[in-house]
Design a protein around this motif. Structure first.
Motif, short mmCIF file in Angstrom:
data_model
loop_
_atom_site.label_atom_id
_atom_site.label_comp_id
_atom_site.label_asym_id
_atom_site.label_seq_id
_atom_site.Cartn_x
_atom_site.Cartn_y
_atom_site.Cartn_z
N ASP A 194 0.83 -1.22 0.00
CA ASP A 194 0.00 0.00 0.00
C ASP A 194 0.86 1.26 0.00
O ASP A 194 0.35 2.35 -0.27
N GLU A 195 2.15 1.13 0.30
CA GLU A 195 3.05 2.29 0.22
C GLU A 195 3.12 2.84 -1.20
O GLU A 195 3.45 4.01 -1.40
N ALA A 196 2.83 2.00 -2.18
CA ALA A 196 2.90 2.43 -3.59
C ALA A 196 1.51 2.78 -4.12
O ALA A 196 1.25 2.68 -5.31
N SER A 197 0.63 3.24 -3.24
CA SER A 197 -0.77 3.46 -3.64
C SER A 197 -0.94 4.50 -4.74
O SER A 197 -1.95 4.53 -5.42
N TYR A 198 0.09 5.36 -4.95
CA TYR A 198 -0.02 6.38 -6.01
C TYR A 198 0.94 6.07 -7.16
O TYR A 198 1.21 6.91 -8.01
N VAL A 199 1.47 4.85 -7.19
CA VAL A 199 2.44 4.48 -8.23
C VAL A 199 1.78 3.54 -9.22
O VAL A 199 1.45 2.39 -8.88
N THR A 200 1.55 4.01 -10.43
CA THR A 200 1.05 3.14 -11.49
C THR A 200 1.56 3.64 -12.83
O THR A 200 1.81 4.84 -13.00
N GLY A 201 1.77 2.72 -13.75
CA GLY A 201 2.30 3.08 -15.07
C GLY A 201 3.80 3.34 -15.05
O GLY A 201 4.34 3.90 -16.01
N ALA A 202 4.47 2.93 -13.99
CA ALA A 202 5.92 3.19 -13.88
C ALA A 202 6.72 2.02 -14.46
O ALA A 202 6.32 0.86 -14.36
N ALA A 203 7.85 2.37 -15.06
CA ALA A 203 8.84 1.36 -15.46
C ALA A 203 10.05 1.67 -14.58
O ALA A 203 10.81 2.58 -14.86
N LEU A 204 10.15 0.93 -13.50
CA LEU A 204 11.12 1.27 -12.44
C LEU A 204 12.47 0.60 -12.68
O LEU A 204 12.58 -0.63 -12.58
N PRO A 205 13.51 1.38 -13.00
CA PRO A 205 14.83 0.75 -13.13
C PRO A 205 15.37 0.33 -11.77
O PRO A 205 15.33 1.13 -10.83
N VAL A 206 15.80 -0.91 -11.67
CA VAL A 206 16.52 -1.37 -10.47
C VAL A 206 17.84 -1.89 -11.02
O VAL A 206 18.05 -3.08 -11.18
N ASP A 207 18.67 -0.94 -11.43
CA ASP A 207 19.80 -1.30 -12.29
C ASP A 207 21.12 -0.63 -11.90
O ASP A 207 22.04 -0.54 -12.71
N GLY A 208 21.20 -0.14 -10.69
CA GLY A 208 22.46 0.45 -10.23
C GLY A 208 22.89 1.66 -11.03
O GLY A 208 24.07 2.02 -11.03
N GLY A 209 21.96 2.28 -11.74
CA GLY A 209 22.29 3.49 -12.51
C GLY A 209 22.58 3.23 -13.98
O GLY A 209 22.87 4.16 -14.73
N LYS A 210 22.43 1.96 -14.40
CA LYS A 210 22.83 1.60 -15.77
C LYS A 210 22.10 2.42 -16.85
O LYS A 210 22.71 2.82 -17.84
N THR A 211 20.81 2.65 -16.66
CA THR A 211 20.05 3.37 -17.70
C THR A 211 19.89 4.86 -17.38
O THR A 211 19.13 5.56 -18.05
N ALA A 212 20.63 5.33 -16.38
CA ALA A 212 20.50 6.76 -16.02
C ALA A 212 21.11 7.67 -17.07
O ALA A 212 20.72 8.83 -17.20
N GLY A 213 22.06 7.17 -17.82
CA GLY A 213 22.72 8.01 -18.83
C GLY A 213 24.01 7.36 -19.27
O GLY A 213 24.27 6.20 -18.95
N LEU A 214 24.80 8.13 -19.98
CA LEU A 214 26.07 7.61 -20.49
C LEU A 214 27.20 7.89 -19.51
O LEU A 214 27.20 8.90 -18.82
N GLN A 215 28.18 6.98 -19.50
CA GLN A 215 29.33 7.16 -18.63
C GLN A 215 30.38 8.02 -19.32
O GLN A 215 31.27 8.54 -18.69
N VAL A 216 30.25 8.12 -20.65
CA VAL A 216 31.24 8.86 -21.44
C VAL A 216 30.72 10.27 -21.76
O VAL A 216 29.53 10.53 -21.58
N PHE A 217 31.55 11.16 -22.21
CA PHE A 217 31.08 12.48 -22.66
C PHE A 217 31.90 12.92 -23.84
O PHE A 217 32.90 12.29 -24.20
#
Ligand code: NAD
Length: 268
Positions: free
Chosen positions: A245-268
């Motif tokens: 019930d803690e997630a009662s307002y969470v719907t339609g989410a694609a939640l990354p549990v990936d240690g930051g992998k899809t947060a962005g690029l490591q290079v610039f």
């Protein structure tokens, strides 16, 4: 003060008490860790898997109902849900965790393997949801969680078919979230990065954890913020949150549990 006291009391309560939760792919890896976490949080659990011995063992360990079914097989899945109706009387949450990984370029993945990947990863998610929805609706609402992947959020050159099946699962979750909100059914997808499960060692990193962390993770241009693979328990924790019930307002989410992998690029 009274609120703070109530919060402390709630924090010590089991978070899924009174809920009945079904998990597919529950004989191993993320599904097994999820079923265990649900049971620890006070839920009654039902486990579905194609691996007869594994699901029997897990159901015995957790004191839950265990059923053997291929998630891609409509009749087997309908039979499993019907058997669970008789045993459990209703469902509050369903996690579609069963899935298979596959490596290879489009030329390497033949039509048979393509069909199997779509059958397990997409059709299996579709059939699980299709059977779950009327049962969650009958309960006055509930939570549906799909296990997608970081491969459902960002494209990868080495496994286009896997990526396509997992991206489809994200869209299934988002569309269903919109369509089922009026029924008070929340729908979300978890998108794990590399997780320490037999599937990972069978697939991309047969050399084990060290190969995954020093070779595979170090070589991806994507973010590697935490620089390690996840434990299945870290993914299960996200499933507990989404079902609670803690997630009662969470719907339609694609939640990354990936240690930051899809947060962005490591290079610039
Ligand atoms: P796993 O192989 O350890 O567990 C998968 C379970 O699903 C097994 O018990 C297997 O018997 C069951 N299963 C497979 N096909 C089935 C079918 N047709 N019908 C019923 N059960 C079936 O794998 P895992 O790593 O725990 O993967 C679970 C999910 O997480 C999959 O959807 C996978 O794509 C996804 N995922 C895994 C990782 C990872 O790095 N391990 C990363 C991202 C996403």
């Amino acid at each position: 003060m009274r609120n703070a006291a109530a919060m402390i009391q709630n924090a010590s309560a089991m978070r899924l008490e009174g809920k009945t939760c079904l998990v597919t792919g529950a004989a191993s890896g993320i599904g097994l860790a999820t079923a265990r976490a649900f049971a620890r949080e006070g839920a009654r659990v039902a486990l579905v898997d194609i691996d007869a011995e594994g699901v029997k063992r897990a159901a015995g360990e957790l004191g839950g109902a265990g059923l053997v079914a291929d998630v891609a097989d409509e009749r087997a899945m309908a039979g499993a849900f019907a058997a669970l109706d008789a045993e459990l009387g209703g469902l509050d949450a369903v996690v579609a965790g069963a899935g298979i990984g596959l490596e290879g370029s489009l030329e390497e993945v033949g039509p048979e393997l393509f069909d199997r990947a779509v059958a397990v990863n997409l059709r299996g998610s579709y059939l699980t949801a299709r059977l779950a929805i009327p049962r969650l609706r009958a309960r006055g609402g509930g939570s549906l969680v799909f296990v997608s992947s970081n491969a459902g959020l960002v494209a990868r050159a080495h496994d286009p078919v896997y990526c396509a099946t997992k991206a489809a699962v994200v869209m299934l979750a988002r569309s269903l979230a919109l369509g089922l909100a009026a029924d008070r059914i929340r729908v979300n997808a978890i998108c794990p990065g590399p997780v320490d499960t037999p599937a990972l060692w069978r697939g991309v990193a047969p050399g084990g954890r060290e190969e995954a962390e020093t070779g595979l993770l170090a070589s991806v241009p994507l973010g590697r913020a935490l620089g390690r693979v996840a434990t299945p328990e870290e993914v299960a924790a996200a499933a507990v949150f989404l079902v609670s019930d803690e997630a009662s307002y969470v719907t339609g989410a694609a939640l990354p549990v990936d240690g930051g992998k899809t947060a962005g690029l490591q290079v610039f």
